[in-house]
Write a protein that holds these residues in place. Structure first.
Motif, mmCIF file in Angstrom:
data_model
loop_
_atom_site.group_PDB
_atom_site.id
_atom_site.type_symbol
_atom_site.label_atom_id
_atom_site.label_comp_id
_atom_site.label_asym_id
_atom_site.label_seq_id
_atom_site.Cartn_x
_atom_site.Cartn_y
_atom_site.Cartn_z
ATOM 1 N N LEU A 127 28.126 29.703 56.392
ATOM 2 C CA LEU A 127 26.961 30.506 56.218
ATOM 3 C C LEU A 127 27.567 31.962 56.616
ATOM 4 N N LEU A 128 28.571 32.674 57.119
ATOM 5 C CA LEU A 128 29.258 34.160 56.691
ATOM 6 C C LEU A 128 29.053 33.811 55.500
ATOM 7 N N ILE A 129 30.700 32.757 54.793
ATOM 8 C CA ILE A 129 30.431 33.151 53.571
ATOM 9 C C ILE A 129 29.856 33.002 52.772
ATOM 10 N N LYS A 130 29.102 32.641 53.072
ATOM 11 C CA LYS A 130 27.915 32.381 52.055
ATOM 12 C C LYS A 130 27.218 34.062 52.028
ATOM 13 N N ASP A 131 26.882 34.674 53.065
ATOM 14 C CA ASP A 131 26.447 36.286 53.248
ATOM 15 C C ASP A 131 27.340 36.982 52.714
ATOM 16 N N ILE A 132 28.933 36.863 52.100
ATOM 17 C CA ILE A 132 30.035 37.445 52.460
ATOM 18 C C ILE A 132 29.556 38.043 50.845
ATOM 19 N N LEU A 133 29.399 36.656 50.216
ATOM 20 C CA LEU A 133 29.242 36.388 48.964
ATOM 21 C C LEU A 133 27.937 37.198 48.183
ATOM 22 N N LYS A 134 27.216 37.630 48.579
ATOM 23 C CA LYS A 134 26.097 38.278 48.515
ATOM 24 C C LYS A 134 26.868 39.076 48.318
ATOM 25 N N LEU A 135 27.914 40.096 48.524
ATOM 26 C CA LEU A 135 27.787 41.534 48.601
ATOM 27 C C LEU A 135 28.300 41.654 47.591
ATOM 28 N N ASP A 136 28.241 42.652 46.631
ATOM 29 C CA ASP A 136 27.920 43.494 45.423
ATOM 30 C C ASP A 136 29.304 42.970 45.263
ATOM 31 N N TRP A 137 30.716 43.700 45.393
ATOM 32 C CA TRP A 137 31.982 43.677 44.865
ATOM 33 C C TRP A 137 32.150 41.854 45.269
ATOM 34 N N VAL A 138 32.387 40.999 46.212
ATOM 35 C CA VAL A 138 32.376 40.032 46.319
ATOM 36 C C VAL A 138 31.658 39.405 44.925
ATOM 37 N N GLU A 139 30.420 39.355 44.969
ATOM 38 C CA GLU A 139 29.545 38.412 43.960
ATOM 39 C C GLU A 139 29.922 39.169 42.611
ATOM 40 N N LEU A 160 43.080 39.338 29.914
ATOM 41 C CA LEU A 160 45.305 40.148 29.755
ATOM 42 C C LEU A 160 44.986 41.640 30.821
ATOM 43 N N GLY A 161 43.646 41.916 30.595
ATOM 44 C CA GLY A 161 44.098 43.849 31.761
ATOM 45 C C GLY A 161 44.200 42.908 33.160
ATOM 46 N N ASN A 162 44.643 44.322 34.128
ATOM 47 C CA ASN A 162 45.439 44.252 35.380
ATOM 48 C C ASN A 162 43.992 44.237 36.951
ATOM 49 N N SER A 163 42.557 45.340 36.094
ATOM 50 C CA SER A 163 42.282 44.797 37.528
ATOM 51 C C SER A 163 41.345 43.413 37.826
ATOM 52 N N LEU A 164 41.255 42.962 36.922
ATOM 53 C CA LEU A 164 41.084 41.014 37.193
ATOM 54 C C LEU A 164 42.314 41.080 38.288
ATOM 55 N N TRP A 165 43.414 40.956 38.097
ATOM 56 C CA TRP A 165 44.791 40.021 39.297
ATOM 57 C C TRP A 165 43.864 41.049 40.675
ATOM 58 N N GLU A 166 44.359 42.020 40.436
ATOM 59 C CA GLU A 166 44.230 43.618 41.562
ATOM 60 C C GLU A 166 43.639 42.766 42.654
ATOM 61 N N ASN A 167 42.099 42.670 42.089
ATOM 62 C CA ASN A 167 41.378 42.473 42.721
ATOM 63 C C ASN A 167 41.031 41.306 43.343
ATOM 64 N N LEU A 168 41.250 39.985 42.104
ATOM 65 C CA LEU A 168 41.118 38.414 42.924
ATOM 66 C C LEU A 168 42.190 38.594 44.046
ATOM 67 N N ASP A 169 43.583 39.141 44.013
ATOM 68 C CA ASP A 169 44.275 39.250 44.670
ATOM 69 C C ASP A 169 43.932 39.749 46.103
ATOM 70 N N ALA A 170 43.441 40.934 46.112
ATOM 71 C CA ALA A 170 42.385 41.397 47.312
ATOM 72 C C ALA A 170 41.437 40.777 47.762
ATOM 73 N N LEU A 171 40.599 39.503 46.943
ATOM 74 C CA LEU A 171 39.798 38.581 47.599
ATOM 75 C C LEU A 171 40.368 38.033 48.370
ATOM 76 N N PHE A 189 41.481 39.095 51.358
ATOM 77 C CA PHE A 189 40.162 38.670 52.600
ATOM 78 C C PHE A 189 39.529 37.877 52.584
ATOM 79 N N LEU A 190 39.203 36.690 52.161
ATOM 80 C CA LEU A 190 39.182 35.015 52.276
ATOM 81 C C LEU A 190 39.624 34.380 53.101
#
Length: 522
Positions: free
Chosen positions: A257-269, A344-355, A358-359
């Protein structure tokens, strides 16, 4: 002569004299001694027949008739090359085969499959396996009686049982409640097929109460369920009847349930939306992908929020393959331009590494709570570790503050005084995970609620000495020994006769699991 003109089995055994041998383990083996060469052979009709055919002293004119002698009523099964091995009883073989079917959930019709019958005939022609009706009726009834008797024997000696339950739907979409007894090793107790009956608090309470009364209220330490409102309402009804019964929500469920709420936060969603777009596109192009690159992506499951981490990590693992695929003509002509640029860009992979980073602690927490070795005494410590892991992440401060609020909210929802008492009475923690005022605000009110004034005062006095490590709790060896035994074993071996009321409390709170995960499976 038997039917078909074949000599009966006695026609073979008349050439032998029955003897019995005892091996080195004291096991008796029925054997037959040849009347012609005096060698003894294990008492199996095919072995006796083979011996006579090879026996040099056996008359040649009698050997011709042996080719017609067949085993008609053989119920012992053995074709081992070891002559000392005892024959296996057919009834015992049937029971073992039945247990295999019951434990694996394989459809009973398999036992009548021609390939199954061919396999049985190949390894042991004399054995006739039971049919599906036998498996579904007499063998199942017999196995049930054996298991029930074994369970009753265990329950007679059991104490501090936790009743774990979880509502679900089976493969036929029937609504059921599973009941598991944690002794502490989980033992399946039963399933209630509720059908159209709604899982109201009163209904659930009655089901729990019937099990508790059958086994005996004094044997139970607690009840642990999912966190549905009806389940939590049923706890209140149970505590009216059994004030000392500890009713808890599943900590693993709280983690989901905690992860469910975290998935609603803007960056994660926003990131998870991109993850699903990538997975959905490449699943739709699965045939082309098989021809291009070996890419395996995991689809997140809505009811299991932790699978979001599996989805993210599957994309990260296939980064190179995905980037190579989107430049191939077959994929490039089909993929939306913005999705191609994203991959093909870098932003997606940097954010996915961070997420992913985090999770990971959140999913680890769920796995820990679902394990059979997780103790209630460690719940406080694990939630603190979760907060600390968030603090170490290099993420936006505003985002981290929102996560802290969610962690505190769900921990407060999950907390029960038994968790604080367990952390205090576990000699490996000795309350180090508690806040300074938790003893006064959480533990003392609970003691006053479930114990008489005299017993609560006694427990309070012993706890004070325990915390200060004075008097009976002052020995250095005493505390060092906690590393070499379980918390319950530590209390029982040292203080059963000195402080029986406190030992009883320690055994109760330290025997309750952290989740109802065992009741979630068939």
């Amino acid at each position: 002569m038997s039917r078909g003109g074949r000599p009966p089995l006695e026609d073979v055994r008349k050439h032998f004299e029955k003897v019995t041998k005892v091996d080195g383990r004291g096991r008796k083996t029925p054997r037959q001694k040849c009347n012609y060469c005096e060698n003894d052979i294990v008492d199996l009709i095919d072995r006796l027949k083979k011996h006579l055919m090879k026996c040099k002293s056996f008359p040649e004119d009698l050997k011709g008739s042996l080719s017609f002698i067949m085993s008609k009523n053989q119920t012992s099964i053995s074709d081992s090359t070891n002559p000392e091995e005892q024959p296996l009883d057919k009834m015992d073989a049937d029971k073992k085969l039945a247990r295999f079917f019951y434990s694996t959930g394989i459809p009973f019709t398999v036992v009548e499959n021609p390939y199954w019958l061919e396999f049985i005939k190949a390894i042991q022609p004399a054995y006739i396996s039971p049919n599906r009706r036998n498996l579904a009726n007499n063998l199942l009834d017999a196995e049930y009686q054996v298991e029930r008797q074994d369970l009753n024997t265990i329950l007679e000696q059991a104490s501090n049982i936790t009743l774990a339950s979880d509502g679900r739907s089976n493969i036929r979409r029937e609504s059921v409640l599973n009941f598991v007894l944690c002794l502490p090793k989980p033992v399946f107790y039963g399933t209630k097929y509720t059908g159209v009956e709604s899982h109201t608090a009163e209904f659930i309470y009655c089901e729990f109460k019937s099990i508790i009364e059958v086994i005996g209220p004094s044997k139970f330490a607690g009840v642990i369920t999912d966190n549905a409102s009806a389940m939590r309402a049923a706890w209140g009804l149970l505590n009216k009847d059994y004030p000392q019964l500890i009713c808890l929500g599943c900590n693993a469920h709280i983690g989901n349930l905690l992860i469910k709420d975290i998935l609603k936060l803007d960056w994660v969603e926003g990131l998870m939306t991109q993850v699903k777009q990538i997975i959905n596109f490449f699943h739709a192009e699965a045939i082309l992908l098989d021809q291009l690159n070996a890419i395996t992506l995991v689809q997140p499951v809505d009811t299991r929020r932790r699978t979001c981490l599996d989805a993210i990590q599957s994309i990260l693992k296939n980064k190179l393959g995905l980037q190579m695929s989107v430049v191939q003509p077959e994929i490039n002509s089909r993929i939306p331009q913005d999705l191609r640029d994203l991959i093909l860009g870098n932003s997606l992979w940097e954010n996915l590494d961070a997420l992913s980073s985090f999770l990971t602690p959140f999913v680890r927490l769920i796995h820990l709570f679902e394990s059979d070795t997780s103790l209630l005494s460690g719940v406080y410590n694990e939630w603190q570790n979760l907060s600390n892991s968030v603090n170490m992440q290099k993420l936006d401060l505003d985002f981290k503050m929102k996560v802290y609020d969610l962690i505190n909210q769900w921990f407060k929802y999950a907390s029960h005084p038994a968790m604080a008492i367990a952390n205090l009475l576990d000699p490996n923690f000795c309350g180090k995970s508690l806040e300074p005022d938790d003893f006064e605000k959480i533990i003392l009110p609970y003691l006053g609620k479930v114990y008489t004034f005299e017993n609560a005062a006694h427990i309070y006095g012993v706890m004070q000495k325990y915390i200060a490590k004075t008097d009976e709790f002052s020995g250095a060896l005493l505390w060092a020994s906690a590393k070499y035994s379980s918390p319950i074993g530590w209390w029982k071996s040292n203080f059963t006769y000195k402080f029986p009321i406190v030992v009883e409390l320690a055994c109760r709170v330290l025997s309750i699991p952290t989740s109802s995960a065992t009741a979630m499976h068939d």
